[in-house]
Motif scaffolding. Structure first.
Motif, PDB file in Angstrom:
ATOM      1  N   GLN A  25     -44.614  11.701 -16.650  1.00  0.00           N
ATOM      2  CA  GLN A  25     -43.368  11.393 -15.943  1.00  0.00           C
ATOM      3  C   GLN A  25     -43.424  11.949 -14.516  1.00  0.00           C
ATOM      4  OE1 GLN A  25     -40.080  12.951 -18.204  1.00  0.00           O
ATOM      5  NE2 GLN A  25     -41.294  14.529 -19.138  1.00  0.00           N
ATOM      6  N   PRO A  26     -44.361  11.434 -13.715  1.00  0.00           N
ATOM      7  CA  PRO A  26     -44.537  11.983 -12.363  1.00  0.00           C
ATOM      8  C   PRO A  26     -43.294  11.837 -11.492  1.00  0.00           C
ATOM      9  CG  PRO A  26     -45.804   9.959 -12.647  1.00  0.00           C
ATOM     10  CD  PRO A  26     -45.269  10.321 -13.987  1.00  0.00           C
ATOM     11  N   TRP A  27     -42.573  10.698 -11.644  1.00  0.00           N
ATOM     12  CA  TRP A  27     -41.422  10.472 -10.756  1.00  0.00           C
ATOM     13  C   TRP A  27     -40.280  11.401 -11.068  1.00  0.00           C
ATOM     14  CZ3 TRP A  27     -42.471   8.582  -6.449  1.00  0.00           C
ATOM     15  CH2 TRP A  27     -43.503   7.657  -6.322  1.00  0.00           C
ATOM     16  N   ARG A  28     -40.091  11.651 -12.361  1.00  0.00           N
ATOM     17  CA  ARG A  28     -39.005  12.573 -12.719  1.00  0.00           C
ATOM     18  C   ARG A  28     -39.278  13.955 -12.150  1.00  0.00           C
ATOM     19  NH1 ARG A  28     -38.143  10.580 -18.011  1.00  0.00           N
ATOM     20  NH2 ARG A  28     -36.275   9.333 -17.999  1.00  0.00           N
ATOM     21  N   TYR A  29     -40.537  14.401 -12.310  1.00  0.00           N
ATOM     22  CA  TYR A  29     -40.865  15.740 -11.802  1.00  0.00           C
ATOM     23  C   TYR A  29     -40.758  15.769 -10.283  1.00  0.00           C
ATOM     24  CZ  TYR A  29     -42.103  17.899 -16.186  1.00  0.00           C
ATOM     25  OH  TYR A  29     -42.019  18.454 -17.429  1.00  0.00           O
ATOM     26  N   ALA A  30     -41.226  14.700  -9.624  1.00  0.00           N
ATOM     27  CA  ALA A  30     -41.185  14.659  -8.159  1.00  0.00           C
ATOM     28  C   ALA A  30     -39.730  14.698  -7.682  1.00  0.00           C
ATOM     29  CB  ALA A  30     -41.882  13.403  -7.657  1.00  0.00           C
ATOM     30  N   CYS A  31     -38.879  13.844  -8.299  1.00  0.00           N
ATOM     31  CA  CYS A  31     -37.467  13.790  -7.869  1.00  0.00           C
ATOM     32  C   CYS A  31     -36.750  15.064  -8.262  1.00  0.00           C
ATOM     33  CB  CYS A  31     -36.749  12.611  -8.514  1.00  0.00           C
ATOM     34  SG  CYS A  31     -37.443  11.059  -8.033  1.00  0.00           S
ATOM     35  N   GLY A  32     -37.112  15.610  -9.404  1.00  0.00           N
ATOM     36  CA  GLY A  32     -36.370  16.750  -9.938  1.00  0.00           C
ATOM     37  C   GLY A  32     -36.652  18.043  -9.215  1.00  0.00           C
ATOM     38  N   GLU A  33     -37.873  18.264  -8.809  1.00  0.00           N
ATOM     39  CA  GLU A  33     -38.192  19.576  -8.255  1.00  0.00           C
ATOM     40  C   GLU A  33     -38.717  19.458  -6.830  1.00  0.00           C
ATOM     41  OE1 GLU A  33     -38.034  22.603 -10.138  1.00  0.00           O
ATOM     42  OE2 GLU A  33     -38.488  23.629  -8.262  1.00  0.00           O
ATOM     43  N   LEU A  34     -39.715  18.621  -6.639  1.00  0.00           N
ATOM     44  CA  LEU A  34     -40.409  18.629  -5.347  1.00  0.00           C
ATOM     45  C   LEU A  34     -39.538  18.111  -4.212  1.00  0.00           C
ATOM     46  CD1 LEU A  34     -44.026  17.579  -6.312  1.00  0.00           C
ATOM     47  CD2 LEU A  34     -43.110  19.832  -5.823  1.00  0.00           C
ATOM     48  N   LEU A  35     -38.835  16.996  -4.452  1.00  0.00           N
ATOM     49  CA  LEU A  35     -38.057  16.406  -3.359  1.00  0.00           C
ATOM     50  C   LEU A  35     -36.961  17.354  -2.863  1.00  0.00           C
ATOM     51  CD1 LEU A  35     -37.548  12.584  -3.806  1.00  0.00           C
ATOM     52  CD2 LEU A  35     -38.732  13.837  -2.016  1.00  0.00           C
ATOM     53  N   PRO A  36     -36.054  17.826  -3.767  1.00  0.00           N
ATOM     54  CA  PRO A  36     -35.005  18.719  -3.279  1.00  0.00           C
ATOM     55  C   PRO A  36     -35.566  19.957  -2.601  1.00  0.00           C
ATOM     56  CG  PRO A  36     -34.622  18.113  -5.563  1.00  0.00           C
ATOM     57  CD  PRO A  36     -35.945  17.564  -5.193  1.00  0.00           C
ATOM     58  N   LEU A  37     -36.641  20.503  -3.220  1.00  0.00           N
ATOM     59  CA  LEU A  37     -37.212  21.727  -2.661  1.00  0.00           C
ATOM     60  C   LEU A  37     -37.835  21.454  -1.290  1.00  0.00           C
ATOM     61  CD1 LEU A  37     -37.067  24.446  -3.973  1.00  0.00           C
ATOM     62  CD2 LEU A  37     -39.453  24.219  -4.625  1.00  0.00           C
ATOM     63  N   SER A  38     -38.510  20.310  -1.153  1.00  0.00           N
ATOM     64  CA  SER A  38     -39.148  19.982   0.122  1.00  0.00           C
ATOM     65  C   SER A  38     -38.091  19.817   1.208  1.00  0.00           C
ATOM     66  CB  SER A  38     -39.948  18.688   0.017  1.00  0.00           C
ATOM     67  OG  SER A  38     -40.790  18.770  -1.076  1.00  0.00           O
ATOM     68  N   PHE A  39     -36.970  19.148   0.845  1.00  0.00           N
ATOM     69  CA  PHE A  39     -35.899  18.986   1.836  1.00  0.00           C
ATOM     70  C   PHE A  39     -35.318  20.336   2.231  1.00  0.00           C
ATOM     71  CE2 PHE A  39     -35.926  14.478   0.931  1.00  0.00           C
ATOM     72  CZ  PHE A  39     -35.574  13.949   2.160  1.00  0.00           C
ATOM     73  N   PHE A  40     -35.147  21.153   1.217  1.00  0.00           N
ATOM     74  CA  PHE A  40     -34.591  22.484   1.482  1.00  0.00           C
ATOM     75  C   PHE A  40     -35.521  23.267   2.410  1.00  0.00           C
ATOM     76  CE2 PHE A  40     -34.980  26.946   0.031  1.00  0.00           C
ATOM     77  CZ  PHE A  40     -33.828  27.431   0.645  1.00  0.00           C
ATOM     78  N   LEU A  41     -36.832  23.204   2.099  1.00  0.00           N
ATOM     79  CA  LEU A  41     -37.773  23.980   2.892  1.00  0.00           C
ATOM     80  C   LEU A  41     -37.917  23.407   4.304  1.00  0.00           C
ATOM     81  CD1 LEU A  41     -40.386  24.745   0.111  1.00  0.00           C
ATOM     82  CD2 LEU A  41     -38.645  26.255   1.052  1.00  0.00           C
ATOM     83  N   ALA A  42     -37.862  22.072   4.410  1.00  0.00           N
ATOM     84  CA  ALA A  42     -37.920  21.462   5.737  1.00  0.00           C
ATOM     85  C   ALA A  42     -36.700  21.913   6.539  1.00  0.00           C
ATOM     86  CB  ALA A  42     -37.950  19.945   5.612  1.00  0.00           C
ATOM     87  N   GLY A  43     -35.526  21.948   5.896  1.00  0.00           N
ATOM     88  CA  GLY A  43     -34.299  22.402   6.547  1.00  0.00           C
ATOM     89  C   GLY A  43     -34.436  23.851   6.982  1.00  0.00           C
ATOM     90  N   ARG A  44     -35.070  24.637   6.077  1.00  0.00           N
ATOM     91  CA  ARG A  44     -35.240  26.072   6.340  1.00  0.00           C
ATOM     92  C   ARG A  44     -36.151  26.289   7.550  1.00  0.00           C
ATOM     93  NH1 ARG A  44     -33.595  30.076   6.694  1.00  0.00           N
ATOM     94  NH2 ARG A  44     -33.943  32.021   5.583  1.00  0.00           N
ATOM     95  N   LEU A  45     -37.213  25.495   7.616  1.00  0.00           N
ATOM     96  CA  LEU A  45     -38.150  25.589   8.764  1.00  0.00           C
ATOM     97  C   LEU A  45     -37.414  25.259  10.061  1.00  0.00           C
ATOM     98  CD1 LEU A  45     -41.487  23.910   7.565  1.00  0.00           C
ATOM     99  CD2 LEU A  45     -41.245  26.182   8.568  1.00  0.00           C
ATOM    100  N   THR A  46     -36.658  24.155  10.028  1.00  0.00           N
ATOM    101  CA  THR A  46     -35.927  23.734  11.221  1.00  0.00           C
ATOM    102  C   THR A  46     -34.950  24.830  11.641  1.00  0.00           C
ATOM    103  OG1 THR A  46     -35.994  21.582  10.188  1.00  0.00           O
ATOM    104  CG2 THR A  46     -34.641  21.758  12.163  1.00  0.00           C
ATOM    105  N   PHE A  47     -34.265  25.369  10.632  1.00  0.00           N
ATOM    106  CA  PHE A  47     -33.284  26.416  10.909  1.00  0.00           C
ATOM    107  C   PHE A  47     -33.954  27.621  11.578  1.00  0.00           C
ATOM    108  CE2 PHE A  47     -31.244  30.339   9.357  1.00  0.00           C
ATOM    109  CZ  PHE A  47     -30.016  30.204   9.987  1.00  0.00           C
ATOM    110  N   SER A  48     -35.116  28.049  11.062  1.00  0.00           N
ATOM    111  CA  SER A  48     -35.811  29.215  11.613  1.00  0.00           C
ATOM    112  C   SER A  48     -36.227  28.958  13.050  1.00  0.00           C
ATOM    113  CB  SER A  48     -37.041  29.542  10.771  1.00  0.00           C
ATOM    114  OG  SER A  48     -36.642  29.866   9.472  1.00  0.00           O
ATOM    115  N   LEU A  49     -36.712  27.725  13.319  1.00  0.00           N
ATOM    116  CA  LEU A  49     -37.152  27.397  14.678  1.00  0.00           C
ATOM    117  C   LEU A  49     -35.958  27.386  15.641  1.00  0.00           C
ATOM    118  CD1 LEU A  49     -39.810  24.669  13.818  1.00  0.00           C
ATOM    119  CD2 LEU A  49     -40.217  26.957  14.763  1.00  0.00           C
ATOM    120  N   LEU A  50     -34.833  26.865  15.157  1.00  0.00           N
ATOM    121  CA  LEU A  50     -33.629  26.854  15.999  1.00  0.00           C
ATOM    122  C   LEU A  50     -33.172  28.285  16.284  1.00  0.00           C
ATOM    123  CD1 LEU A  50     -31.509  23.923  14.539  1.00  0.00           C
ATOM    124  CD2 LEU A  50     -32.413  24.119  16.843  1.00  0.00           C
ATOM    125  N   LEU A  51     -33.318  29.125  15.251  1.00  0.00           N
ATOM    126  CA  LEU A  51     -32.946  30.540  15.400  1.00  0.00           C
ATOM    127  C   LEU A  51     -33.763  31.187  16.523  1.00  0.00           C
ATOM    128  CD1 LEU A  51     -31.001  32.254  13.608  1.00  0.00           C
ATOM    129  CD2 LEU A  51     -33.028  33.197  12.546  1.00  0.00           C
TER     130      LEU A  51
END
Ligand code: ATP
Length: 599
Positions: A25-51
């Motif tokens: 079930q690759p899509w479930r795992y990708a949508c369930g964990e990787l996607l939200p986490l990747s968005f969160f981490l991308a947001g976190r990176l952007t936030f740190s750079l803005l800081l």
């Protein structure tokens, strides 16, 4: 002849096993964990750079500019994205993990059910329950952690490049503690594994004891052994407590080590930043960037440490699950399974009776089985059963009657030289062959479930009321059903405790008779039925059609009806023939005949 087919064992390593499960079930795992986490981490990176930009501007100018206004917006946006994607992803992740754990449970249960009925579990029931519950959960936790570490690794790699760009020396200081943690965690691996094995074994002992105590409440009360049992149980709990404390303390110590090591790292960065000169000089924005990254790097370090500990735990759990697989390959453990999580379960249907399944002759040659622990059992038994006949196996207590039935039906694995043929064709796997509509069996000690009497008889079989009532009548159970508080809907309690021994035995007979079969096998109904009730049962059974029956009994009523009597003595056939012949030829049979009269 072998009764069970044990496939050549194929052992896979843990990453391969995880990969095979993930691939289902690759899509479930990708949508369930990787996607939200990747968005969160991308947001976190952007936030740190803005800081970084914000503090640098603040340092250079007298007042805040546009970056100041962008910062809260970026933060709110990142938080919103995380909340939305997290809640959407959570559903996918929970479903994916649930499916993975249920697949493992399904496959182990399937393997257990393939084993001969008398020896389905390699260890105690407690060990099996603990394997099904805890060991499989550990797999799910590892999955979750792995995906988490994967996303954090991506974040840390990008953060590393940005930090190296700002200052190589200080960045190395940040990662030094990480190296220490990995070394410490690795050196503790063996000890952690030892504690984990001990705590799992202690948990299994406690679970097993609970099962045994609940299953034998009456025996404990009758023996007045309540205090001794409580003492024994308390001892087991104490052992479990000690093992769990050792395990938890070491895990917690490692966890706190990870956290504190990184804390020290942060202190080191601040000192390094304060004393840095020239090209190593850090701006306030750079320090803010480093510190903002560090909370995630702390997370990463802790996750790596926990992951290493979880990998160790999962290896221990895998060893225990392999024991339950009893020789089957690891591919059987991870095979995709039909789970019916949202659809209704399929209807149970009995296989249709084909021309080959119609019984003409059943033969067994050289049937032997010896229990490994006592060496007792049966040796070199020959028997032949013809269509429409009644064969009665008789003998003293312990002469091997039950063992003979179970070996013939594949519930115990017959020894190599044995041969069983059905209409002249060899039966390769008796355990899966001797089932309705070819064969039905009532054991000497039947097992009832804590459900209604109706469900205990039907076990999910979709048959009409008429067929059910006919089976109940043939099992001489109809008067009992009327007297029970809710008739067929009466819940019979754990193992049928609300019924008498005879009622349990006749419920099991009804369960067997509701499934029409070519060969009916009864193991000693006389142990729970009085002479008159047993006689009525045989009367009804033989009055309506010419059944083919194989019966263990010492009662005269059934011996007199028999076409063939097999007398067993110490695991061998002493004599075989019609009643007159065996009485004439065998002193053993004459002894059994007289004994029944006296009783
Ligand atoms: N699970 C077991 N492990 C070890 N030995 C066993 C086991 N079950 C039975 N035996 C031994 O094998 C022999 C045959 O036992 P079996 O139960 O087949 O006899 P039986 O004739 O059916 O006895 P009964 O009339 O009491 O039902 C006996 O000596 C018994 O002690």
């Amino acid at each position: 002849m072998t009764t069970t087919q044990i496939p050549a064992r194929q052992t896979l390593n843990l990453p391969h096993i995880l990969w095979l499960l993930l691939r289902q079930q690759p899509w479930r795992y990708a949508c369930g964990e990787l996607l939200p986490l990747s968005f969160f981490l991308a947001g976190r990176l952007t936030f740190s750079l803005l800081l970084q930009v914000f503090f640098n501007r603040l340092q250079q100018q007298s007042g805040p500019d546009l970056a100041l206004w962008l910062l809260p917006f970026a933060f709110i946006l990142a938080a919103l994205m995380r909340a939305i994607l997290g809640s959407l992803g959570n559903r996918a992740l929970v479903t994916a993990l649930f499916k993975t754990t249920q697949t493992l449970r399904h496959n182990i249960l399937k393997r257990i059910l393939e084993r001969p009925g008398a020896r389905p579990l390699p260890g105690s029931t407690g060990e099996a329950i603990s394997g099904f519950r805890d060991d499989i959960e550990i797999f799910a936790q590892l999955f979750s952690r792995l995906l988490n570490v994967f996303a954090l690794t991506c974040f840390t790699s990008i953060a590393l490049v940005i930090m190296l760009h700002a200052s190589v020396r200080i960045t190395l200081f940040v990662f030094l503690p990480l190296l220490c943690v990995v070394i410490v965690a690795q050196s503790m691996k063996k000890r952690l594994e030892k504690y984990r094995v001990a705590s799992r074994a202690a948990t299994a002992e406690v679970t097993g004891a609970i099962g045994e105590i609940f299953g034998s409440v009456q025996a404990i009360q009758v023996a007045g052994a309540e205090e001794r049992v409580a003492e024994h149980f308390s001892g087991l709990n104490k052992r479990r407590h000690d093992a769990m404390v050792q395990d938890s303390v070491l895990s917690a110590a490692l966890n706190s080590l990870f956290g504190n090591t990184v804390g020290i790292g942060i202190g080191a960065i601040l000192i390094m930043a304060a004393i840095a000169r020239g090209s190593e000089h850090l701006s306030v924005g750079d320090i803010a960037l480093f510190i903002s990254f560090l909370s995630n790097i702390t997370n990463f370090v802790q996750s790596i440490g926990t992951l290493l500990a979880q990998v160790t735990q999962t290896h221990v759990s895998l060893t225990r699950l392999r024991a339950l697989l009893q020789g089957a390959s690891d591919t059987a453990l991870v095979a995709p399974a039909e789970l019916y999580l949202q659809r209704p379960l399929p209807q149970i249907t009995l296989p249709a009776l084909d021309a080959f399944s119609e019984l003409h002759t059943l033969q067994a040659r050289n049937l032997s089985y010896h229990y490994p622990d006592t060496g007792r059992g049966i040796t070199g038994i020959h028997l032949e059963i013809k269509r429409g006949t009644l064969t009665v196996i008789t003998g003293r207590i312990g002469s091997g009657k039950t063992t003979l039935l179970r070996t013939l039906l594949g519930l115990l694995p017959a020894e190599a030289e044995a041969e069983i043929t059905w209409n002249g064709v060899q039966v390769a796997e008796p355990a899966s062959f001797f089932v309705p509509p070819r064969c039905a069996y009532t054991p000497q000690v039947p097992h009832l479930f804590s459900d209604t009497l109706r469900e205990n008889i039907l076990l999910g079989l979709p048959v009409g009321e008429e067929q059910l009532h006919k089976a109940i009548r043939n099992a001489v159970m109809e008067e009992d059903v009327i007297q029970l508080e809710a008739g067929l809907e009466t819940v019979v309690g754990v193992k049928g405790v609300k019924l008498s021994g005879g009622q349990v035995q006749r419920s099991a007979a009804a369960r067997m008779l509701v499934r029409p079969a070519q060969l009916l096998v009864f193991d000693d109904l006389s142990s729970a039925l009085d002479v008159a009730t047993e006689a009525r049962l045989w009367e009804r059974l033989f009055s309506e059609e010419q059944h083919t029956c194989l019966v263990v009994s010492h009662r005269r009523t059934i011996l007199q009806r028999a076409d063939q009597v097999i007398v067993l003595k110490e695991g061998h056939v002493e004599v075989c023939g019609c009643l007159e012949e065996v009485l004439e030829q065998s002193a053993e049979m004459r002894y059994l005949w007289l004994k029944d009269e006296i009783e």
